[in-house]
Design a protein around this motif. Structure first.
Motif: not given
Length: 254
Positions: A189-195, A200-209, A219-220, A229-235
């Motif tokens: 699904l489309p969305y607006q990612m912040p420019t 933005i500080q973001h530490t990927p979790p170990a479960e990111v896969h 979201e902007a 683009w994003y996945c509803l289940t991922c989110e």
């Protein structure tokens, strides 16, 4: 790392598997004679040695061969049992992969192994590949797979669309004009990612896969960000992970 597939003269063929190494990761093909299934297992070695020592593979091979009717690491050219025609005519073959060089070179050449040096004309490592279908006359729609290593691969199926350069399954893929999550196979699904997402500080979790296409940077407001683009289940799974982390952090330390 090479891509392999077993093909029979009757038309039957298996999905692709990986064989060989990429950096410290090694893959070994397995064939189950009872189920006529080709798959692979992997292991990580503790150093950058050019070859595997017996001590690394002995236990893995022993566990695999203890399974009923399993062939461990059969070499290319091995004749396996075909479930369709019931002859031992299912030949294990290396998949033909074409590498496509960068835009200002565009040279196309055979890609035999992930450890290949790169384009014979300019020397650059490729970021685009094409895997031709087993039966060129089939009308199945092609998929364009997008890997985490910034590589794209055009192939027949994203289910075994391993990246010829790193061996990973696609993060996302496109069939026609539609894009899908490579993990959950849901339409994106489309969305607006912040420019300013890079700040933005973001530490990927170990479960990111498990949820690679979540809105990690938020979201902007409408029409004020970058199209993504994003996945509803991922989110959904990412937000659940955040709640669990916040709950764990709020608990008093003992």
């Amino acid at each position: 790392m090479k891509l392999l597939r077993a093909i029979c003269c009757c038309g039957y063929h298996t999905r692709m598997v990986r064989s060989g190494r990429h950096h410290r990761l090694f893959w070994f093909p397995l064939f189950s004679a009872s189920q006529s299934v080709l798959c692979d297992v992997s292991m990580v070695v503790p150093d950058e040695s050019d070859s595997l020592e017996d001590e690394y593979t002995a236990d893995l091979e022993r566990r695999c061969t203890n399974l009923e009717e399993v062939r461990f690491n059969p070499p290319v050219g091995t004749a396996l049992h075909c479930p369709d025609c019931h002859y031992d005519s299912l030949l294990l073959q290396q998949v033909e992969v074409t590498a496509i060089c960068k835009r200002d070179c565009r040279h196309e050449y055979a890609w035999g192994d992930s450890e290949d040096s790169g384009c014979p004309l300019c020397g650059d490592r490729p970021h685009a590949f094409r895997i031709d279908p087993v039966h060129p006359h089939t009308a199945a729609q092609r998929s364009k797979c997008y890997c985490r290593c910034s590589t794209t691969t055009e192939t027949s199926s994203p289910l075994d669309g391993y990246c010829p350069k790193c061996g990973a399954l696609p993060k996302s893929y496109q069939v026609g004009s539609r894009r899908y999550c490579g993990v959950h196979h849901e339409k994106l699904l489309p969305y607006q990612m912040p420019t300013n997402h890079l700040f933005i500080q973001h530490t990927p979790p170990a479960e990111v896969h498990q949820f690679p296409l979540a809105k990690f940077w938020g979201e902007a407001p409408h029409h004020s960000g970058i199209d993504d683009w994003y996945c509803l289940t991922c989110e959904s799974r990412y937000q659940q992970w955040r709640k669990e982390q916040e709950h764990a952090d709020s608990q008093p330390s003992r």
